[in-house]
Motif scaffolding. Sequence first.
Motif, PDB file in Angstrom:
ATOM      1  N   ILE A   6       0.839  -1.205   0.000  1.00 16.25           N
ATOM      2  CA  ILE A   6       0.000   0.000   0.000  1.00 16.25           C
ATOM      3  C   ILE A   6       0.871   1.251   0.000  1.00 16.25           C
ATOM      4  CG2 ILE A   6      -1.649   1.358   1.358  1.00 16.25           C
ATOM      5  CD1 ILE A   6      -2.849  -1.290   2.326  1.00 16.25           C
ATOM      6  N   ALA A   7       1.895   1.262   0.827  1.00 19.14           N
ATOM      7  CA  ALA A   7       2.785   2.423   0.905  1.00 19.14           C
ATOM      8  C   ALA A   7       3.471   2.671  -0.432  1.00 19.14           C
ATOM      9  CB  ALA A   7       3.834   2.211   1.998  1.00 19.14           C
ATOM     10  N   THR A   8       3.909   1.609  -1.091  1.00 16.57           N
ATOM     11  CA  THR A   8       4.572   1.753  -2.392  1.00 16.57           C
ATOM     12  C   THR A   8       3.588   2.224  -3.454  1.00 16.57           C
ATOM     13  OG1 THR A   8       6.066  -0.057  -1.782  1.00 16.57           O
ATOM     14  CG2 THR A   8       6.003   0.574  -4.105  1.00 16.57           C
ATOM     15  N   ALA A   9       2.381   1.677  -3.432  1.00 15.52           N
ATOM     16  CA  ALA A   9       1.365   2.068  -4.422  1.00 15.52           C
ATOM     17  C   ALA A   9       0.986   3.534  -4.274  1.00 15.52           C
ATOM     18  CB  ALA A   9       0.136   1.181  -4.267  1.00 15.52           C
ATOM     19  N   GLU A  10       0.886   4.019  -3.038  1.00 13.99           N
ATOM     20  CA  GLU A  10       0.452   5.402  -2.817  1.00 13.99           C
ATOM     21  C   GLU A  10       1.566   6.411  -3.057  1.00 13.99           C
ATOM     22  OE1 GLU A  10      -3.215   4.801   0.350  1.00 13.99           O
ATOM     23  OE2 GLU A  10      -1.247   5.358   1.121  1.00 13.99           O
ATOM     24  N   THR A  11       2.802   6.006  -2.874  1.00 14.00           N
ATOM     25  CA  THR A  11       3.916   6.941  -3.091  1.00 14.00           C
ATOM     26  C   THR A  11       4.541   6.806  -4.476  1.00 14.00           C
ATOM     27  OG1 THR A  11       5.535   5.383  -2.168  1.00 14.00           O
ATOM     28  CG2 THR A  11       4.489   6.931  -0.636  1.00 14.00           C
ATOM     29  N   GLY A  12       4.348   5.635  -5.114  1.00 17.13           N
ATOM     30  CA  GLY A  12       4.939   5.404  -6.429  1.00 17.13           C
ATOM     31  C   GLY A  12       6.448   5.263  -6.387  1.00 17.13           C
ATOM     32  N   SER A  13       6.977   4.923  -5.219  1.00 14.20           N
ATOM     33  CA  SER A  13       8.429   4.863  -5.068  1.00 14.20           C
ATOM     34  C   SER A  13       8.787   3.963  -3.895  1.00 14.20           C
ATOM     35  CB  SER A  13       8.995   6.262  -4.841  1.00 14.20           C
ATOM     36  OG  SER A  13      10.304   6.214  -4.341  1.00 14.20           O
ATOM     37  N   ILE A  14       9.732   3.059  -4.106  1.00 14.87           N
ATOM     38  CA  ILE A  14      10.207   2.215  -3.016  1.00 14.87           C
ATOM     39  C   ILE A  14      10.943   3.062  -1.981  1.00 14.87           C
ATOM     40  CG2 ILE A  14      11.884   0.411  -2.448  1.00 14.87           C
ATOM     41  CD1 ILE A  14      11.021  -1.057  -4.956  1.00 14.87           C
ATOM     42  N   THR A  15      11.673   4.058  -2.447  1.00 18.52           N
ATOM     43  CA  THR A  15      12.403   4.944  -1.530  1.00 18.52           C
ATOM     44  C   THR A  15      11.443   5.678  -0.601  1.00 18.52           C
ATOM     45  OG1 THR A  15      14.164   5.284  -3.143  1.00 18.52           O
ATOM     46  CG2 THR A  15      13.984   6.897  -1.376  1.00 18.52           C
ATOM     47  N   LEU A  16      10.385   6.282  -1.173  1.00 15.54           N
ATOM     48  CA  LEU A  16       9.407   7.018  -0.361  1.00 15.54           C
ATOM     49  C   LEU A  16       8.613   6.081   0.534  1.00 15.54           C
ATOM     50  CD1 LEU A  16       8.094   9.600  -2.995  1.00 15.54           C
ATOM     51  CD2 LEU A  16       9.736   9.988  -1.151  1.00 15.54           C
ATOM     52  N   SER A  19      13.686  -0.702   5.589  1.00 10.41           N
ATOM     53  CA  SER A  19      14.689  -0.591   4.536  1.00 10.41           C
ATOM     54  C   SER A  19      14.092  -0.835   3.152  1.00 10.41           C
ATOM     55  CB  SER A  19      15.827  -1.586   4.774  1.00 10.41           C
ATOM     56  OG  SER A  19      15.369  -2.918   4.591  1.00 10.41           O
ATOM     57  N   GLN A  20      14.717  -0.248   2.126  1.00 14.37           N
ATOM     58  CA  GLN A  20      14.254  -0.440   0.751  1.00 14.37           C
ATOM     59  C   GLN A  20      14.307  -1.901   0.314  1.00 14.37           C
ATOM     60  OE1 GLN A  20      15.808   2.463  -2.087  1.00 14.37           O
ATOM     61  NE2 GLN A  20      16.200   3.893  -0.416  1.00 14.37           N
ATOM     62  N   PRO A  21      15.367  -2.657   0.635  1.00 12.46           N
ATOM     63  CA  PRO A  21      15.373  -4.073   0.241  1.00 12.46           C
ATOM     64  C   PRO A  21      14.210  -4.857   0.830  1.00 12.46           C
ATOM     65  CG  PRO A  21      17.590  -3.361   0.801  1.00 12.46           C
ATOM     66  CD  PRO A  21      16.674  -2.231   1.184  1.00 12.46           C
ATOM     67  N   SER A  22      13.788  -4.501   2.047  1.00 12.62           N
ATOM     68  CA  SER A  22      12.645  -5.188   2.664  1.00 12.62           C
ATOM     69  C   SER A  22      11.367  -4.906   1.882  1.00 12.62           C
ATOM     70  CB  SER A  22      12.484  -4.756   4.118  1.00 12.62           C
ATOM     71  OG  SER A  22      13.603  -5.117   4.883  1.00 12.62           O
ATOM     72  N   ILE A  23      11.207  -3.660   1.418  1.00 13.40           N
ATOM     73  CA  ILE A  23      10.043  -3.304   0.601  1.00 13.40           C
ATOM     74  C   ILE A  23      10.064  -4.099  -0.706  1.00 13.40           C
ATOM     75  CG2 ILE A  23       8.877  -1.448  -0.646  1.00 13.40           C
ATOM     76  CD1 ILE A  23       8.625  -0.898   2.215  1.00 13.40           C
ATOM     77  N   SER A  24      11.209  -4.111  -1.384  1.00 19.64           N
ATOM     78  CA  SER A  24      11.339  -4.815  -2.665  1.00 19.64           C
ATOM     79  C   SER A  24      11.064  -6.307  -2.499  1.00 19.64           C
ATOM     80  CB  SER A  24      12.740  -4.603  -3.249  1.00 19.64           C
ATOM     81  OG  SER A  24      12.983  -3.244  -3.490  1.00 19.64           O
ATOM     82  N   THR A  25      11.586  -6.893  -1.430  1.00 19.52           N
ATOM     83  CA  THR A  25      11.377  -8.323  -1.177  1.00 19.52           C
ATOM     84  C   THR A  25       9.906  -8.623  -0.928  1.00 19.52           C
ATOM     85  OG1 THR A  25      13.594  -8.527  -0.224  1.00 19.52           O
ATOM     86  CG2 THR A  25      12.002 -10.243   0.322  1.00 19.52           C
ATOM     87  N   ALA A  26       9.241  -7.761  -0.172  1.00 15.80           N
ATOM     88  CA  ALA A  26       7.818  -7.969   0.124  1.00 15.80           C
ATOM     89  C   ALA A  26       6.977  -7.913  -1.146  1.00 15.80           C
ATOM     90  CB  ALA A  26       7.333  -6.912   1.124  1.00 15.80           C
ATOM     91  N   ILE A  27       7.265  -6.959  -2.022  1.00 12.46           N
ATOM     92  CA  ILE A  27       6.499  -6.827  -3.266  1.00 12.46           C
ATOM     93  C   ILE A  27       6.760  -8.029  -4.174  1.00 12.46           C
ATOM     94  CG2 ILE A  27       6.271  -5.473  -5.390  1.00 12.46           C
ATOM     95  CD1 ILE A  27       6.799  -2.988  -3.668  1.00 12.46           C
ATOM     96  N   ALA A  28       8.016  -8.429  -4.272  1.00 11.54           N
ATOM     97  CA  ALA A  28       8.345  -9.595  -5.097  1.00 11.54           C
ATOM     98  C   ALA A  28       7.646 -10.846  -4.580  1.00 11.54           C
ATOM     99  CB  ALA A  28       9.859  -9.803  -5.117  1.00 11.54           C
ATOM    100  N   HIS A  88      12.175   3.275 -15.572  1.00 13.54           N
ATOM    101  CA  HIS A  88      13.452   3.867 -15.208  1.00 13.54           C
ATOM    102  C   HIS A  88      13.310   5.377 -15.003  1.00 13.54           C
ATOM    103  CE1 HIS A  88      17.731   4.405 -14.920  1.00 13.54           C
ATOM    104  NE2 HIS A  88      17.721   5.310 -15.895  1.00 13.54           N
ATOM    105  N   ALA A  89      13.761   5.843 -13.857  1.00 14.07           N
ATOM    106  CA  ALA A  89      13.760   7.263 -13.486  1.00 14.07           C
ATOM    107  C   ALA A  89      12.361   7.847 -13.319  1.00 14.07           C
ATOM    108  CB  ALA A  89      14.539   8.093 -14.505  1.00 14.07           C
ATOM    109  N   GLN A  90      11.310   6.998 -13.377  1.00 16.25           N
ATOM    110  CA  GLN A  90       9.940   7.491 -13.207  1.00 16.25           C
ATOM    111  C   GLN A  90       9.202   6.787 -12.078  1.00 16.25           C
ATOM    112  OE1 GLN A  90       7.784   7.450 -16.895  1.00 16.25           O
ATOM    113  NE2 GLN A  90       9.275   8.721 -17.978  1.00 16.25           N
ATOM    114  N   GLY A  91       9.895   5.925 -11.349  1.00 17.17           N
ATOM    115  CA  GLY A  91       9.256   5.246 -10.243  1.00 17.17           C
ATOM    116  C   GLY A  91       8.419   4.071 -10.683  1.00 17.17           C
ATOM    117  N   LEU A  92       7.426   3.741  -9.872  1.00 14.62           N
ATOM    118  CA  LEU A  92       6.573   2.572 -10.107  1.00 14.62           C
ATOM    119  C   LEU A  92       5.149   3.006 -10.420  1.00 14.62           C
ATOM    120  CD1 LEU A  92       7.740   0.349  -7.108  1.00 14.62           C
ATOM    121  CD2 LEU A  92       8.600   0.326  -9.443  1.00 14.62           C
TER     122      LEU A  92
END
Length: 331
Positions: free
Chosen positions: A12-22, A30-39, A54-58
């Motif tokens: 949900i956090a990634t979908a609403e921000t459009g960015s793993i960093t945000l 951590s960002q790797p934890s977010i990426s692992t959860a989505i995968a 690339h350079a535009q987020g998700l």
Amino acid sequence: MRYTLRQIEYFIATAETGSITLASERVNISQPSISTAIAHLEEELGTQLFVRRHAQGLSLTSAGRVLLVEAKRLIEQAEQVYSVASEVGERIRGQLSLGSLVTLAPMVMPELSHSFTSTYPESRIIQTVADHEQLLERLLRAELDVAITYDLLIPDEFEFLPLASLPPHVVVSEAGPLARHSAVSLQELAREPLILLDLPISREYFLSMFMKEGLEPNIVSRSTHQDVIRTMVANGYGYTLANVRPRCEIALDGRRVSRVRLSGDHRPMVIGVLTLAQGRKSRLVDMFEQHCRRFVSDAYIPGMVAPVMERRTFRGLVEGEESRPDKGSPD
């Protein structure tokens, strides 16, 4: 089920921000934890949830957009479990989604939220900052449980609990000629350059004061950012009108502003707690309202000089109380 509620929250956090960093900043992970959860979610559900650009987020895929709606419902239902357990066991716990008007948030939100979670350590507050109209919309969409805002244009489907009254005043440069006035009227200000706080509801509130007296202000600049306006005022661009009373009179660039009393009879802004009127409030929301009622009043407003204290100081100066040294002073 081979996925967790925590992974759903990360999605949900990634979908609403459009960015793993945000997203990692929002949920403090951590960002790797977010990426692992989505995968893991994509593998478990057998569908792609995001398009990586690339350079535009998700960006959400069509399946991702559908899942986002259901994911939010799932989290809401999970939070209800805490609310029910809290009410049955008379414990105050769970997550509270708190919104605040953008002009109040920097002063009121930190102290108010911290004092509540310190009193009830099993509670958690997620803070959102928005303008008045956005707060109303998010309450209607159940994205917020409660909001701290003003009592202006409150529709019937909302309930407003008043806490403290903030009359309008004039903010000027400390080095400007208006700073030497004890009070100033709208008639005197009409020709002076006004830097207007250009937010919905607030904008109409300030302009209506001039209209009521048949005056037209000399607006030279507008901004939705309160700190930008204070810095412009401190640098001598003009004056502004405000209701909030920060304890610090220094603008962000180090220059100073001064508050001057606005003479005349003007409707104050009233700070309060806004909730939906329909439905039964959770115990967590009810306890937060009670906390706000105890914590905020005309005599004390978090982060601000309360108007009632400022009036006492002014009376003291008039009567000479402030000029007399305290007992025991070496002077």
